[in-house]
Design a protein around this motif. Structure first.
Motif, PDB file in Angstrom:
ATOM      1  N   ASN A  32      59.361  40.649  27.637  1.00  0.00           N
ATOM      2  CA  ASN A  32      58.181  40.648  26.322  1.00  0.00           C
ATOM      3  C   ASN A  32      57.339  39.515  25.664  1.00  0.00           C
ATOM      4  OD1 ASN A  32      59.365  43.593  25.440  1.00  0.00           O
ATOM      5  ND2 ASN A  32      61.241  41.942  24.636  1.00  0.00           N
ATOM      6  N   ALA A  47      49.039  46.933  34.698  1.00  0.00           N
ATOM      7  CA  ALA A  47      49.051  47.843  33.897  1.00  0.00           C
ATOM      8  C   ALA A  47      50.511  47.456  34.716  1.00  0.00           C
ATOM      9  CB  ALA A  47      48.009  49.155  34.536  1.00  0.00           C
ATOM     10  N   PHE A  81      51.781  45.214  32.888  1.00  0.00           N
ATOM     11  CA  PHE A  81      52.157  44.442  31.238  1.00  0.00           C
ATOM     12  C   PHE A  81      51.250  45.516  30.164  1.00  0.00           C
ATOM     13  CE2 PHE A  81      51.131  40.601  33.024  1.00  0.00           C
ATOM     14  CZ  PHE A  81      51.839  39.879  32.741  1.00  0.00           C
ATOM     15  N   THR A  82      51.559  45.407  28.435  1.00  0.00           N
ATOM     16  CA  THR A  82      51.267  46.660  27.804  1.00  0.00           C
ATOM     17  C   THR A  82      50.677  45.871  27.532  1.00  0.00           C
ATOM     18  OG1 THR A  82      53.624  47.683  28.311  1.00  0.00           O
ATOM     19  CG2 THR A  82      51.770  48.100  26.468  1.00  0.00           C
ATOM     20  N   MET A 135      48.000  45.743  24.017  1.00  0.00           N
ATOM     21  CA  MET A 135      48.517  45.319  22.664  1.00  0.00           C
ATOM     22  C   MET A 135      47.075  45.594  21.578  1.00  0.00           C
ATOM     23  SD  MET A 135      51.259  42.011  22.222  1.00  0.00           S
ATOM     24  CE  MET A 135      51.849  42.479  20.879  1.00  0.00           C
ATOM     25  N   LEU A 195      48.539  41.080  25.581  1.00  0.00           N
ATOM     26  CA  LEU A 195      49.143  41.899  26.321  1.00  0.00           C
ATOM     27  C   LEU A 195      50.526  41.386  26.276  1.00  0.00           C
ATOM     28  CD1 LEU A 195      46.423  41.102  28.753  1.00  0.00           C
ATOM     29  CD2 LEU A 195      47.239  43.299  28.809  1.00  0.00           C
ATOM     30  N   GLN A 196      51.401  42.140  26.982  1.00  0.00           N
ATOM     31  CA  GLN A 196      53.075  41.847  26.116  1.00  0.00           C
ATOM     32  C   GLN A 196      53.883  42.256  27.842  1.00  0.00           C
ATOM     33  OE1 GLN A 196      55.407  43.122  23.388  1.00  0.00           O
ATOM     34  NE2 GLN A 196      56.671  41.357  23.318  1.00  0.00           N
ATOM     35  N   ARG A 197      53.942  41.835  28.518  1.00  0.00           N
ATOM     36  CA  ARG A 197      55.474  41.975  29.845  1.00  0.00           C
ATOM     37  C   ARG A 197      56.286  42.674  28.982  1.00  0.00           C
ATOM     38  NH1 ARG A 197      59.963  40.639  31.784  1.00  0.00           N
ATOM     39  NH2 ARG A 197      59.786  39.974  33.777  1.00  0.00           N
ATOM     40  N   ALA A 198      55.671  43.929  30.504  1.00  0.00           N
ATOM     41  CA  ALA A 198      57.019  44.876  30.311  1.00  0.00           C
ATOM     42  C   ALA A 198      57.991  44.828  30.844  1.00  0.00           C
ATOM     43  CB  ALA A 198      56.060  46.286  30.895  1.00  0.00           C
TER      44      ALA A 198
END
Length: 319
Positions: A213, A250, A253-254, A256, A313-316
């Motif tokens: 995250n 993608a 990362f997601t 945000m 972005l947030q680490r998936a």
């Protein structure tokens, strides 16, 4: 904490910071060889092996660095600097309760940091808020840029070896490292966040050093950035495709949030010359075009607009 934060760029063994020389323990190479890296008098450490260099002097030139320092110190990109600081503060404030309850340090990587205009603001943000960035890794492939960043950090008392070790000093410690973004000398999953401001985007390398995250902040030129300047310099203008890399991110990362910021600028001849020198336009535009543009500014200020887009972005989580 810091014993295992860094890894040797030659053998990936744990790398121990020390005042004069950083040493790895050689535990991950077959010959148990200990590699050493001297601390420069300015306070930076060169962790860029010769085999990772693509040229004799990689990265930004001294002229480009000096031009960027002059231009940025006049406040032209202050709005972007403030937005990045505000965004980081909000992200870390959200994470603070979890980090505190688990006694987790906050480590941030500013990759492609240059001479440190944004890095220094990040460090100041940490000291001005309840959120403390414990280790701020300032990484760039340009040695001249890191010399400038280290000197300013040292003058401000923010260098890594200037921080007290008794846990009473809550100031952010800056670690200036000459290194490749593709071969980060950092322990896996050790970074709370990464910022890449007009710098390379390496999804897999970033994901490998981020915690679960962990955050990624990317700043890029937006559509219409310096449009009037580019129209004066080039016969045909290709628009910035700011979000073309999101598909590559993608899998790791997601997205945000996306923020945009702009600033109208009225530039003197000196401002304009520095802006051209610090951008790729310095060598992409024809000499006669550059000279003609500067000549027009001698009569009246040149007006253009800086436009930026910032992605958060947030680490998936790996399933």
């Amino acid at each position: 904490m810091l014993v295992s934060l860094f890894v040797c760029p030659l053998c990936q063994s744990p790398l121990q910071p020390a005042l004069d020389t950083w040493r790895c323990d050689g535990s991950l190479n077959s010959k148990q060889t200990v590699h050493t890296f001297d601390v420069a008098r300015q306070g930076y450490v060169n962790l860029l092996p010769v085999q990772q260099k693509k040229s004799k002097a990689p990265g930004d030139s001294q002229a480009s660095i000096e031009a960027r320092k002059r231009f940025l110190n006049r406040g032209h990109y202050k709005k972007l600097q403030a937005l990045i600081g505000q965004t980081m503060g909000q992200l870390l404030a959200q994470r603070e309760p979890v980090a505190t309850s688990h006694n987790m340090p906050v480590n941030w990587l500013d990759v492609g940091c240059g001479e440190g205009y944004y890095t220094q603001a990040m460090a100041q943000m940490g000291s001005d808020t309840v959120v403390t960035i414990d280790a701020l890794i300032a990484a760039d492939i340009s040695k001249p840029a890191l010399v400038e960043l280290a000197k300013e950090s040292k003058a401000a008392g923010r260098l890594w070896y200037q921080k007290n070790t008794d846990n009473t000093d809550k100031a952010t410690a800056i670690y200036p490292l000459v290194t490749s973004a593709a071969h980060l000398p950092l322990r896996a999953h050790s970074m709370t966040g990464i910022s890449s401001i007009f710098s390379p985007i390496l999804p897999k390398a970033f994901a490998e050093v981020l915690t679960d995250n962990g955050y990624l902040i990317i700043a890029k030129p937006d559509e219409g950035h310096l449009a009037s300047m580019r129209e004066a310099l080039f016969d045909s203008v290709r628009e910035h495709d700011s979000d073309k890399f999101l598909q590559e991110l993608a899998p790791y990362f997601t997205l945000m949030n996306t923020y945009r910021v702009s600033a109208e600028m009225s530039l003197s001849a000196d401002d304009l010359a520095d802006l051209m020198t610090m951008t790729p336009y310095a060598y992409r535009a024809k000499s006669e075009k550059r000279q003609a543009l500067v000549a027009t500014v001698e009569k009246e200020a040149f007006r253009t607009e800086a436009r930026f887009v910032v992605y958060v972005l947030q680490r998936a989580l790996v399933k």
